[in-house]
Write a protein that holds these residues in place. Structure first.
Motif: not given
Length: 521
Positions: A10, A33, A75, A83
């Motif tokens: 993330a 993420r 993403t 996330a």
């Protein structure tokens, strides 16, 4: 968290650093993420990643399929739980404000898995203080990328007071898997390594101008064309952003004391919103030609002042066990583009000379930034940061030489921060090393390689060649190159060039001087 278990990363923040880190992670094969606080921010970051990947594909640095696959692994998100909910590592790259970062970690702690490692991309803030707002300080460390993350090799991996060795090992392995060169910072100290050298350098450049010791042209001519740095010190301040440099300096001043007092000239630039390139004006006017630095206004006084300040900071880092001397030099070369690290530059200038410079300025000004650091004094007493002569053992600055089993003399071109480009100094050292290996009865062959994984040698060092360059200098460089390459061609033993990466121009000439070339795909 073991490195082998990391699948999802993330990245919090989709600005320049955030989207750059996300792109690096995606290129390395990780699911990413990328989160920011507004849809427009995260979409803008995603668009920047797509643009960058397409540029890399256009330059044949990856295929179109690889670019598409990397983008598919990113993403873009706004929801914090989505996330970080399944993240193995959380890399935070939000604005460089302590309270903003603390608020982010308070939110992240509620949603991230218990085993997830947190890494902050701060350039100077306390890792220990940030980790205190989480329930996992042992799983918290610094992971400082340099801008732009896709191009810059260095990642500083910084310990906090409670960071476990396992966490540091994991993040170092992750940085290495990203294709970066991690350098461990062993103590949580403001500015870590690179900014602890560069920010005082830029501040001292400002003081020289503010105190009418030198002009902007003289400072930057000395920095770029005498010391040999990629750009002038004040040009660098404009490039980084005068507000950014001041912000780091103010934090260092607050935490480390008066030796880091910001120069009023720098404060005035920021107050007048002359922040550098991003506002089209700073120390230079970028709407009217930008930094046109003269080659012929270098000064020995300025050179010694700037080198002395960097040497003093190096001594402080060593004394406080923030990093080893080799790691300090490597970090500053990779992160600042220096031709050599501050310790090696200081050794070449002579530590006694630099200490005398500090003493003279301190006697005149009584400013704390010129007080001699114990670490610098100790290095001088030991004959230099790298010590004195060791008998007949020869030490080189731009190459490494070792004798391998089986009678192989190994010469490694050791300028990975500049893709092992060929400088006059490298040619001189190569010639000496070849002579020594030819005369060594225990050596039966020579192996030539390039340090790092980007290049065997990307040709002539344009920056070094530009330093006080004339047509005669260019002719002399070419002549020296032919003489050095001729030594390889005339060697009585077989010479093999091991090629892994770019081999261009003078690097290609060097490789073809070998009897055999062995290359990776």
């Amino acid at each position: 968290m073991d490195f082998e278990d990391i699948e999802t990363v993330a990245v919090l923040g989709a600005g320049n650093m955030g989207h750059g880190i996300a792109e690096v992670a995606a290129l390395a094969g990780y699911e990413v993420r990328m989160r920011d606080i507004k849809e427009e921010f995260v979409q803008d970051g995603y668009d920047n990643i797509e643009w960058s990947l397409n540029k890399l594909a256009e330059k044949d640095q990856l295929t179109a399929e690889e670019a598409d696959a990397a983008l598919d692994r990113v993403t873009p998100l706004v929801d914090i739980e989505e996330a970080v909910g399944d993240a193995d590592v959380v890399i935070e790259a939000v604005p460089e404000k302590m309270e903003i970062k603390k608020d982010v970690y308070t939110d992240v702690e509620q949603h991230a898995p218990d085993e997830a490692v947190f890494a902050t991309n701060t350039s100077s803030l306390s890792i220990t203080e940030l980790s205190a707002v989480t329930e996992r300080p042992e799983q918290f460390c610094g992971m400082h990328f340099f801008n732009p993350p896709v191009r810059m090799q260095l990642v500083e991996v910084i310990t906090g007071a409670h960071t476990s060795d396992e966490t540091l090992d994991t993040i170092e392995a992750l940085a290495d898997d990203f294709g970066k060169s991690p350098v461990r910072v062993r103590k949580d100290s403001p500015g870590f390594i690179v900014n602890r050298i560069l920010v005082p350098l830029m501040n001292e450049a400002c003081w020289l101008v503010h105190d009418d010791v030198a002009t902007i042209a003289e400072v930057d001519s000395t920095t770029k064309f005498d010391i040999g740095l990629p750009m002038g010190a004040l040009e660098l301040s404009d490039q980084v952003g005068n507000d950014v440099g001041l912000h780091v300096l103010e934090y260092m001043h607050e935490t480390l004391g008066e030796a880091y007092d910001p120069c009023p000239l720098l404060e005035a630039k920021v107050e007048d919103e002359k922040l550098g390139k991003k506002t089209d004006e700073g120390f230079y006017d970028y709407e009217n030609g930008g930094a046109d630095i003269p080659r012929d206004q270098a000064s020995e006084e300025i050179r010694n002042r700037l080198l002395a300040v960097m040497a003093n900071e190096t001594g402080k880092l060593l004394r406080n066990d923030v990093a080893t001397v080799a790691d300090i030099d490597e970090a500053v070369m990779l992160g600042g583009g220096f031709p050599e690290g501050p310790a090696k530059l200081a050794d070449k200038a002579g530590l006694d000379t630099l200490i005398e410079t500090l003493a003279e300025v301190y006697d005149r000004t009584e400013d704390e930034r010129y007080e001699l650091a114990d670490g610098l004094a100790n290095a001088a007493a030991e004959g230099g940061f790298y010590g004195g002569d060791d008998g007949d053992e020869v030490s080189y600055d731009t190459i490494n030489v070792e004798r391998l089993k089986g009678g192989v003399g190994h010469i490694e071109l050791d300028r990975p921060h500049r893709m092992n480009t060929v400088s006059t100094e490298m040619l001189d050292e190569l010639a000496d090393a070849i002579d020594r290996l030819n005369e060594d009865d225990d050596v039966r062959s020579i192996l030539l390689t390039g340090a790092g994984d980007r290049a065997f040698s990307a040709g002539a060092d344009v920056q070094s060649a530009a330093t006080n360059a004339t047509t005669l200098d260019g002719v002399e460089l070419s002549k020296t190159g032919q003489e050095t390459f001729g030594k390889l061609e005339d060697s009585p033993m077989p010479v093999v060039a091991g090629i892994d990466g770019y081999t261009l121009g003078g690097g290609m000439e060097l490789a073809t001087a070998a009897d055999m070339r062995v290359a990776s795909e």
